[in-house]
Design an enzyme around this catalytic site. Structure first.
Site, PDB file in Angstrom:
ATOM      1  N   ARG A 103       0.879  -1.171   0.000  1.00  7.66           N
ATOM      2  CA  ARG A 103       0.000   0.000   0.000  1.00  7.66           C
ATOM      3  C   ARG A 103       0.912   1.215   0.000  1.00  7.66           C
ATOM      4  NH1 ARG A 103      -5.217   1.358   3.659  1.00  7.66           N
ATOM      5  NH2 ARG A 103      -6.076   0.059   2.009  1.00  7.66           N
ATOM      6  N   HIS A 130      -7.410   0.995  -6.302  1.00  7.64           N
ATOM      7  CA  HIS A 130      -7.586   0.053  -5.189  1.00  7.64           C
ATOM      8  C   HIS A 130      -8.270  -1.210  -5.738  1.00  7.64           C
ATOM      9  CE1 HIS A 130      -7.724  -1.379  -1.214  1.00  7.64           C
ATOM     10  NE2 HIS A 130      -8.603  -0.565  -0.663  1.00  7.64           N
ATOM     11  N   GLN A 133     -10.163  -3.906  -3.492  1.00  7.71           N
ATOM     12  CA  GLN A 133     -11.445  -3.429  -2.986  1.00  7.71           C
ATOM     13  C   GLN A 133     -12.552  -3.701  -4.007  1.00  7.71           C
ATOM     14  OE1 GLN A 133     -12.179  -1.737   0.117  1.00  7.71           O
ATOM     15  NE2 GLN A 133     -14.189  -2.350  -0.605  1.00  7.71           N
ATOM     16  N   ASP A 222     -17.360   7.141  -0.835  1.00 12.42           N
ATOM     17  CA  ASP A 222     -16.084   7.011  -0.128  1.00 12.42           C
ATOM     18  C   ASP A 222     -15.799   8.370   0.518  1.00 12.42           C
ATOM     19  OD1 ASP A 222     -13.538   6.234   0.727  1.00 12.42           O
ATOM     20  OD2 ASP A 222     -12.610   6.391  -1.251  1.00 12.42           O
ATOM     21  N   CYS A 262     -16.414   1.626   0.826  1.00 11.64           N
ATOM     22  CA  CYS A 262     -15.225   0.787   1.037  1.00 11.64           C
ATOM     23  C   CYS A 262     -14.765   0.799   2.490  1.00 11.64           C
ATOM     24  CB  CYS A 262     -14.106   1.230   0.112  1.00 11.64           C
ATOM     25  SG  CYS A 262     -13.679   2.971   0.302  1.00 11.64           S
ATOM     26  N   ARG A 290     -13.445  -8.643   1.399  1.00 18.82           N
ATOM     27  CA  ARG A 290     -12.049  -8.296   1.094  1.00 18.82           C
ATOM     28  C   ARG A 290     -11.172  -9.544   1.252  1.00 18.82           C
ATOM     29  NH1 ARG A 290      -9.930  -3.225   1.456  1.00 18.82           N
ATOM     30  NH2 ARG A 290      -8.027  -4.302   0.810  1.00 18.82           N
TER      31      ARG A 290
END
Ligand code: CP
Ligand code: NVA
Length: 305
Positions: A103, A130, A133, A222, A262, A290
């Site tokens: 990440r 991402h 996700q 988000d 998310c 996830r």
């Protein structure tokens, strides 16, 4: 040749479906607490330059359950790109580990990591995208709706890394995708064109959230200020005021619509407490998936080495 998972578009449409089917299978093994240990004796290095709850816990729990050992390296451990060059870390970890998840802030950095690593690299979020996700998200929609055809997915909020992954999914799987965001906060133009020109999905960017959500199967949002933008939070709170997903906006869809986020969510900003807690909110199913989606991605990449 080793494969990486840096973008949804790194997988073919067939591989995306294979991943989803495998994720369902692995999920049922996990729920039954069956012994499922494809990674016995293997290790996963997890490099985090940013905070995380879900990504860390889901990768670490999933890989450990699958028989392997996962190592967490936090923001102060390596100093990736500062204390040590990315291309050096890539080659060092390739000598110890079987998989590498990272990440990072700069998307170019994960591309460089993957270029120099001889083991598969998985993108656990960059400023650009991402993909893990969104793989979990479509698994979740598939479970709730029973199909992925003819769905209208409406994202309301900042044109950020989550949106870029949705746009790349729209290159592979047909859907109607609408992103409603304030002017000046649109997603990356090249990625929008990529999605539109692929001719697989219909893709629209608008600044009218109420028109956008008409007939939506899914409303997704988000945070308004992503990691790395938190100093802009107050200004963004003003700019995005009319883009809050609240009960009135959810009603404006005119049909039974699922709400997705998310996480982490800033309740009272991009989404109300009421929407988060509503029966149509599937945010915790998303979070759960996830782990199952990522387990499937890791098995897919290990099988293709
Ligand atoms: N959704 C997500 O990636 O959560 P974390 O930032 O907590 O990992
Ligand atoms: N857009 C958010 C997603 C967090 C999972 C961020 O980058 O901070």
């Amino acid at each position: 040749m080793k494969r990486d998972f840096l973008h949804i578009t790194d997988f073919t449409k067939e591989e995306i479906w294979e991943t989803l089917n495998l994720a369902k299978e692995i999920k049922s093994h996990f729920r039954n607490r069956d012994s499922y240990t494809p990674f016995r004796g293997r290790s996963l290095a997890m490099v985090f330059a940013k905070p995380s709850a879900r990504t860390r816990v889901s990768f670490e729990t999933g890989f450990t359950w699958m028989g392997g050992h996962a190592l967490y390296l936090g923001p102060s451990d390596i100093g990736i790109g500062k204390r040590e060059a990315i291309k050096d870390i890539a080659r060092v970890f390739s000598r110890y580990n079987d998989l590498l998840m990272a990440r990072l802030f700069d998307h170019e950095h994960i591309l460089e990591l993957a270029k120099y690593a001889s083991i598969p690299v998985i993108n656990g979020l960059t400023d650009y995208n991402h993909p893990c996700q969104i793989m979990a998200d479509i698994l979740t929609i598939w479970e709730h709706r029973g199909h992925l055809e003819d769905l209208k997915i409406v994202y309301v909020g900042d044109g950020n890394n989550i949106v870029h992954s949705w746009l790349r999914l729209a290159v592979k799987l047909p859907m109607e995708f609408v992103c409603a965001c304030p002017k000046g906060y649109e997603p990356d133009g090249d990625t929008v064109r990529l999605a539109q020109e692929a001719g697989v999905s219909t893709v629209q960017i608008t600044s009218d959230p109420y028109a956008a959500v008409q007939n939506a199967d899914v409303v997704y949002t988000d945070v308004w200020a992503s990691m790395g933008q938190k100093e802009e939070a107050e200004e963004r709170a003003r700019v995005f005021r009319d883009f809050q997903v609240n009960e009135v906006l959810m009603k404006a869809t005119g049909k039974e619509t699922l709400f997705m986020h998310c996480l982490p969510a800033e309740r009272g900003r991009e989404v109300t407490d009421g929407v988060m807690e509503a029966e149509y909110s599937i945010v915790f199913d998303q979070a759960e998936n996830r782990m199952h989606a990522q387990n499937a991605i890791m098995v897919m990449l290990a099988d293709r080495m």
